[in-house]
Enzyme design. Structure first.
Site, PDB file in Angstrom:
ATOM      1  N   LYS A 266       0.849  -1.083   0.048  1.00 36.92           N
ATOM      2  CA  LYS A 266      -0.017   0.209  -0.057  1.00 36.92           C
ATOM      3  C   LYS A 266       0.790   1.169   0.028  1.00 36.92           C
ATOM      4  O   LYS A 266       1.973   1.297   0.540  1.00 36.92           O
ATOM      5  CB  LYS A 266      -0.786  -0.062   1.172  1.00 36.92           C
ATOM      6  CG  LYS A 266      -1.993  -1.076   1.191  1.00 36.92           C
ATOM      7  CD  LYS A 266      -2.651  -0.815   2.679  1.00 36.92           C
ATOM      8  CE  LYS A 266      -3.919  -1.732   2.597  1.00 36.92           C
ATOM      9  NZ  LYS A 266      -4.995  -1.634   1.636  1.00 36.92           N
ATOM     10  N   ARG A 340     -10.438 -11.533   1.816  1.00 36.81           N
ATOM     11  CA  ARG A 340     -11.219 -12.915   1.286  1.00 36.81           C
ATOM     12  C   ARG A 340     -10.480 -14.067   1.470  1.00 36.81           C
ATOM     13  O   ARG A 340     -11.188 -15.089   1.545  1.00 36.81           O
ATOM     14  CB  ARG A 340     -11.792 -12.138  -0.057  1.00 36.81           C
ATOM     15  CG  ARG A 340     -10.293 -12.237  -0.950  1.00 36.81           C
ATOM     16  CD  ARG A 340     -10.892 -11.420  -2.302  1.00 36.81           C
ATOM     17  NE  ARG A 340     -10.759  -9.968  -1.821  1.00 36.81           N
ATOM     18  CZ  ARG A 340     -11.221  -9.048  -2.940  1.00 36.81           C
ATOM     19  NH1 ARG A 340     -11.647  -9.499  -4.165  1.00 36.81           N
ATOM     20  NH2 ARG A 340     -11.446  -7.705  -2.680  1.00 36.81           N
TER      21      ARG A 340
HETATM   22  N1  BES Z   1      -8.280  -3.799   4.254  1.00 37.73           N
HETATM   23  C1  BES Z   1      -8.338  -3.273   3.025  1.00 37.73           C
HETATM   24  C2  BES Z   1      -9.723  -2.454   2.775  1.00 37.73           C
HETATM   25  C3  BES Z   1      -9.862  -1.350   3.652  1.00 37.73           C
HETATM   26  C4  BES Z   1      -9.566   0.045   2.798  1.00 37.73           C
HETATM   27  C5  BES Z   1     -10.366  -1.115   4.811  1.00 37.73           C
HETATM   28  C6  BES Z   1      -9.801   1.248   3.448  1.00 37.73           C
HETATM   29  C7  BES Z   1     -10.523  -0.050   5.260  1.00 37.73           C
HETATM   30  C8  BES Z   1     -10.250   1.216   4.916  1.00 37.73           C
HETATM   31  C9  BES Z   1      -8.532  -4.679   2.138  1.00 37.73           C
HETATM   32  O1  BES Z   1      -7.599  -5.486   2.470  1.00 37.73           O
HETATM   33  C10 BES Z   1      -7.752  -4.113   0.725  1.00 37.73           C
HETATM   34  O2  BES Z   1      -6.770  -3.605   0.611  1.00 37.73           O
HETATM   35  N2  BES Z   1      -8.631  -3.889  -0.141  1.00 37.73           N
HETATM   36  C11 BES Z   1      -8.229  -3.537  -1.546  1.00 37.73           C
HETATM   37  C12 BES Z   1      -8.785  -4.513  -2.531  1.00 37.73           C
HETATM   38  C13 BES Z   1      -8.258  -4.500  -3.655  1.00 37.73           C
HETATM   39  C14 BES Z   1      -6.741  -4.820  -3.947  1.00 37.73           C
HETATM   40  C15 BES Z   1      -8.698  -5.140  -4.836  1.00 37.73           C
HETATM   41  C16 BES Z   1      -8.954  -2.309  -1.891  1.00 37.73           C
HETATM   42  O3  BES Z   1      -9.808  -1.987  -1.338  1.00 37.73           O
HETATM   43  O4  BES Z   1      -8.319  -1.445  -2.362  1.00 37.73           O
HETATM   44 MN    MN Z   2      -5.645  -5.266   1.775  1.00 33.50          MN
END
Ligand code: BES
Ligand code: MN
Ligand code: ZN
Length: 490
Positions: A266, A340
């Site tokens: 990230k 997931r």
């Molecule tokens: N934990 C994150 C989702 C999230 C984002 C929670 C902001 C709280 C605040 C999750 O694991 C994630 O990173 N999701 C990605 C999925 C994508 C790579 C398909 C996302 O939402 O960007």
């Molecule tokens: Mn994630």
């Protein structure tokens, strides 16, 4: 753990209204009637309360609103809080009033002089919920032993009405503490330890360690945690307060104690918020706590997958293929779509072992749900209308925002993989729905299932109706209500 504000219930003694130091709260109705204790406060202040309800401004005062008189003459208190609340108030208004009192309190002793057992219990609940303060890491935090005294004509009745609400507050506080806790403190091991402590409430708690998970074939879950020095764990909590042998309701939570994204790292800005990526597991823990504390007459099993998503020499790479406990293979396109991968194995295990009557999973799963619904409502996905409607009703009753989102075969197409049974991401369009579609592949046909994407509501930057900024504990009240209304035997 953050302690609940202590609440004591005593019989009415109107002289205490003059003598109480701290804050005194009394009730007037929206149509301008002063209740007994408000009349006493009015007399002490030489008619100030009456002048307030007679004023033009009072017409704009809404039920649940609190108006404060500072340093009222004739009273020892530093504030007289006049609560506007109807006799047959909405629960939401009573809680809102309590929340306002909690926000105003500032550690001072509150004397709530009012009648109606149910009503004072709801006001006290709102106050306690809003009075939460995560000060575990503040070195100058003051220990306040002052609390709230509820003075009413039937203190025993009020206390009995408040008891199950205080159990819910206690559960919500646990959820908030876990969710607020930084990841260097709340490691997977520390998380599991805090759950094991709940054995003293009569919960049966088991911790499945990596060797066991390996044996069970939970490779998708393990693939998420393999880059971290913290060991992956699954914790199973059982509350059997219902009929022996009756199929339980299963609650499954995503417990990513920190989500760096893994090799699909990230960006740095805002990454600190990913301490709350165990929010789903936090709600499962807090709900189990609330149910145990109030000795719910239902069989509920809570399962959480605890992992840390880190990049390292052992971390999963984009392009890796792993096999889930179910046996399906997953091509991991993006290591940041890890939630997931954790949930699918725990959900499969939950169904395999417990054959639940229903299954609810909770996860801070996608950023996309925040784009769709903001911080007001969680995304609700389900394969069963009755089950889904029961949850939506429970959430509505408890004033926790929830909105149903669609599922459908067309979305599922996006998960096709060239080399494995599926990919772990479906691309940018409908990101929350394709995530839910992924999960649905691990739901047995006859298991009523609800997926709650709580990324937007688990933790927020400004105060909500019943919580200060930070972790909200969203879902504990709704799930408790779902159990109370749909699963408890009389
Ligand atoms: N934990 C994150 C989702 C999230 C984002 C929670 C902001 C709280 C605040 C999750 O694991 C994630 O990173 N999701 C990605 C999925 C994508 C790579 C398909 C996302 O939402 O960007
Ligand atoms: Mn994630
Ligand atoms: Zn995540």
């Amino acid at each position: 753990m953050t302690d609940l504000t202590p609440v004591t219930f005593t019989a009415t003694d109107l002289d205490a209204i003059a003598g109480h130091e701290g804050r005194v709260a009394v009730i007037v109705t929206p149509d301008g009637k002063l209740e007994q204790s408000a009349r006493r406060a009015n007399r002490l202040t030489k008619g100030a309360v009456q002048r307030f309800v007679d004023s033009e401004g009072f017409a704009k005062v809404k039920p649940g609103q609190v108006t404060s008189f500072a340093w009222p003459v004739g009273m020892a208190a530093e504030a007289l809080d006049v609560v506007c609340l109807a006799r047959n108030h909405a629960v939401e208004d009573a809680r809102k009033a309590g929340s306002a009192l909690g926000k105003l309190r500032g550690g001072k002793a509150v004397l709530l002089a009012a009648d109606g057992a149910r009503r004072v219990a709801e006001v006290a609940f709102g106050l306690v919920m809003r009075d939460y303060d995560f000060s575990a890491h503040k070195t100058d935090a003051k220990d306040s032993d002052t609390g709230v005294t509820v003075m009413c004509s039937k203190p025993d009745e009020a206390e009995a009405a408040a008891a199950p609400l205080m159990a819910i507050a206690d559960g919500a506080f646990m959820t908030r503490d876990l969710t607020n806790e930084p990841a260097n403190v709340l490691t997977t091991t520390e998380f599991a330890n805090r759950l094991v402590e709940m054995k003293n409430l009569g919960l049966d708690v088991e911790v499945l360690e990596e060797a066991e998970l390996e044996k069970l074939g939970m490779r998708t879950l393990l693939s998420v945690g393999q880059g971290s020095d913290s060991p992956s764990k699954v914790v199973v909590m059982q509350w059997n307060g219902g009929e022996t042998g009756a199929a339980p309701l299963a609650l499954v939570g995503k417990g990513v104690v920190f989500d760096t994204g893994g090799i699909s790292l990230k960006p740095a800005a805002g990454m600190e918020d990913m301490t709350m990526d165990m929010g789903g597991a936090g709600v499962v823990a807090g709900t189990m706590r609330a149910l145990a504390k109030r000795k719910a007459k239902a069989n509920i099993v809570g399962l959480v997958g605890l992992v840390e998503n880190m990049p390292s020499g052992n971390a999963t790479r984009p392009g890796d293929v792993v096999t889930s406990m179910k046996g399906d293979t997953v091509e991991i396109i993006n290591t940041d779509a890890e939630g997931r991968l954790v949930l699918c194995d725990v959900m499969w295990y939950a169904q395999d072992r417990f054959e639940p009557a229903g299954m609810v999973d909770l996860a801070t799963l996608t950023g996309a749900i925040i784009i769709g619904l903001g911080h007001e409502k969680a995304g609700v996905f389900s394969n069963n209308d009755d089950f889904c409607n029961a949850f939506l009703k429970a959430a509505d009753t408890e004033n926790e925002g929830a909105w149903r989102m669609p599922l459908g075969k067309a979305y599922d197409e996006q998960l096709k993989s060239r080399i494995a049974d599926m990919k772990n991401v479906g691309g940018r369009p409908a990101g929350s729905i394709t995530a839910a579609q992924f999960l649905q592949r691990f739901v047995k046909e006859d298991t009523p299932w609800i997926h709650l994407d709580i990324a937007g509501v688990a933790s927020v930057k400004s105060a909500t109706a019943l919580a200060p900024a930070g972790a909200t504990g969203w879902g504990v009240m709704a799930l408790n209500r779902l159990v109370a209304d749909g699963y408890e035997t009389e």
